[in-house]
Design a protein around this motif. Sequence first.
Motif, PDB file in Angstrom:
ATOM      1  N   GLY A  86       0.818  -1.212   0.000  1.00 46.64           N
ATOM      2  CA  GLY A  86       0.000   0.000   0.000  1.00 46.64           C
ATOM      3  C   GLY A  86       0.847   1.256   0.000  1.00 46.64           C
ATOM      4  N   ALA A  87       1.943   1.250   0.764  1.00 49.11           N
ATOM      5  CA  ALA A  87       2.831   2.412   0.792  1.00 49.11           C
ATOM      6  C   ALA A  87       3.484   2.630  -0.566  1.00 49.11           C
ATOM      7  N   ALA A  88       3.903   1.539  -1.230  1.00 50.52           N
ATOM      8  CA  ALA A  88       4.514   1.664  -2.558  1.00 50.52           C
ATOM      9  C   ALA A  88       3.509   2.191  -3.577  1.00 50.52           C
ATOM     10  N   GLU A  89       2.269   1.717  -3.512  1.00 43.89           N
ATOM     11  CA  GLU A  89       1.244   2.205  -4.433  1.00 43.89           C
ATOM     12  C   GLU A  89       0.960   3.683  -4.207  1.00 43.89           C
ATOM     13  N   ARG A  90       0.933   4.089  -2.937  1.00 42.63           N
ATOM     14  CA  ARG A  90       0.700   5.504  -2.633  1.00 42.63           C
ATOM     15  C   ARG A  90       1.844   6.367  -3.153  1.00 42.63           C
ATOM     16  N   LEU A  91       3.077   5.891  -3.007  1.00 41.11           N
ATOM     17  CA  LEU A  91       4.216   6.630  -3.526  1.00 41.11           C
ATOM     18  C   LEU A  91       4.168   6.712  -5.046  1.00 41.11           C
ATOM     19  N   ALA A  92       3.713   5.639  -5.693  1.00 42.30           N
ATOM     20  CA  ALA A  92       3.567   5.670  -7.153  1.00 42.30           C
ATOM     21  C   ALA A  92       2.545   6.726  -7.563  1.00 42.30           C
ATOM     22  N   ASP A  93       1.430   6.810  -6.836  1.00 44.63           N
ATOM     23  CA  ASP A  93       0.413   7.826  -7.135  1.00 44.63           C
ATOM     24  C   ASP A  93       0.978   9.230  -6.949  1.00 44.63           C
ATOM     25  N   LEU A  94       1.741   9.438  -5.877  1.00 40.61           N
ATOM     26  CA  LEU A  94       2.302  10.763  -5.616  1.00 40.61           C
ATOM     27  C   LEU A  94       3.317  11.152  -6.682  1.00 40.61           C
ATOM     28  N   LEU A  95       4.140  10.191  -7.124  1.00 36.98           N
ATOM     29  CA  LEU A  95       5.100  10.488  -8.181  1.00 36.98           C
ATOM     30  C   LEU A  95       4.398  10.804  -9.497  1.00 36.98           C
ATOM     31  N   ALA A  96       3.323  10.064  -9.794  1.00 44.52           N
ATOM     32  CA  ALA A  96       2.556  10.349 -11.016  1.00 44.52           C
ATOM     33  C   ALA A  96       1.930  11.738 -10.941  1.00 44.52           C
ATOM     34  N   GLU A  97       1.390  12.082  -9.776  1.00 42.97           N
ATOM     35  CA  GLU A  97       0.800  13.410  -9.598  1.00 42.97           C
ATOM     36  C   GLU A  97       1.856  14.506  -9.715  1.00 42.97           C
ATOM     37  N   ALA A  98       3.030  14.275  -9.123  1.00 41.43           N
ATOM     38  CA  ALA A  98       4.110  15.260  -9.216  1.00 41.43           C
ATOM     39  C   ALA A  98       4.578  15.431 -10.661  1.00 41.43           C
ATOM     40  N   THR A  99       4.626  14.324 -11.404  1.00 43.78           N
ATOM     41  CA  THR A  99       5.021  14.402 -12.815  1.00 43.78           C
ATOM     42  C   THR A  99       4.013  15.209 -13.619  1.00 43.78           C
ATOM     43  N   ARG A 120      13.917   4.604  -9.454  1.00 47.26           N
ATOM     44  CA  ARG A 120      14.557   5.121 -10.672  1.00 47.26           C
ATOM     45  C   ARG A 120      13.755   6.284 -11.259  1.00 47.26           C
ATOM     46  N   ILE A 121      12.418   6.165 -11.207  1.00 45.12           N
ATOM     47  CA  ILE A 121      11.582   7.263 -11.701  1.00 45.12           C
ATOM     48  C   ILE A 121      11.805   8.520 -10.861  1.00 45.12           C
ATOM     49  N   ALA A 122      11.853   8.349  -9.535  1.00 42.17           N
ATOM     50  CA  ALA A 122      12.076   9.502  -8.658  1.00 42.17           C
ATOM     51  C   ALA A 122      13.451  10.120  -8.903  1.00 42.17           C
ATOM     52  N   GLU A 123      14.465   9.286  -9.149  1.00 39.64           N
ATOM     53  CA  GLU A 123      15.797   9.813  -9.439  1.00 39.64           C
ATOM     54  C   GLU A 123      15.807  10.571 -10.761  1.00 39.64           C
TER      55      GLU A 123
END
Length: 309
Positions: free
Chosen positions: A132-145, A221-224
Amino acid sequence: MLRVFARGGSEVACEAPTALWYDLESPTDAEEADVEETLGIDVPTPAERAAFEESARYYEEGDALHLTATLLGRRDDGPFVSGAVTFILAQGKLVTVRQVRPRAFEIGQGRASARLESAQTGADVLLALIEGAAERLADLLAEATRDANTLSAQVFSEAESPDLRTALRELGKISALASLAHDSLTSLQRLLVYARASKGKYDLKDQRLSALARDVGELERIAEAMQPRLSYLQDAMLGLINAAQTNVLKALSLATIAFVPPTLIASIFGMNFDAMTWFRHDWGPWVGFALMIAAPAVLFGIAKWRRWF
């Protein structure tokens, strides 16, 4: 606050034999003592949870596995903050100790809730929370992008002139969120490495751990990759702000060229020295007017020739 959940996500008392997950959020000393007495474990202090060295974050103590990750959450519905979350696996049960409120910990909300309700062991709960934490981080990265792309289109658009100061503040928020997400993913990656080394003893499923490690690694890698892009956008916005300030200075320089020489000439003509007799002739004021017009014209010509504007 102490919440205790049994299988299926129902909340039970701390001493209940069906208890599966003990969630300590900003716990009191009494709540920590209850969990320690019930499970025979040692709950780490806030200072121990905040440590960065691996020996303090990932270790076994007796028959309990301690894993600490840095996760994103909120405090009192404020902005996103990162905080240490400790997972303790002992006697087939899970204990979590935290100060922040990650979305994955909210029973009945989010995609992790279904996995939590079907969990049979503390290890299942641990994996569900990390998923769940990884999925939430994926959503936040997509939103930030998406926000960064929208901001970039506004800044570099020729059709409109955005408020660069406001845009710079928005970029700062996006960069801060991306940085926090990267730190969280890095800590999760380290946690999963240690968890895979201890999987057999604590009934952690290797297939789910491997899938999580791949997902977290890809998100990291996406965040980097976002960091240099956000840095470039920040540099570009600062360059545009400097260009706008330069244009203001050019306008002020033109005003100086236009008004300072006539002011100087008018000051000279205002002198009352007896030797300046030609100021008293009828043609004197016209000479002054001509000089007031000719001086800035000459300066404008020189500036244009030297390409100062």
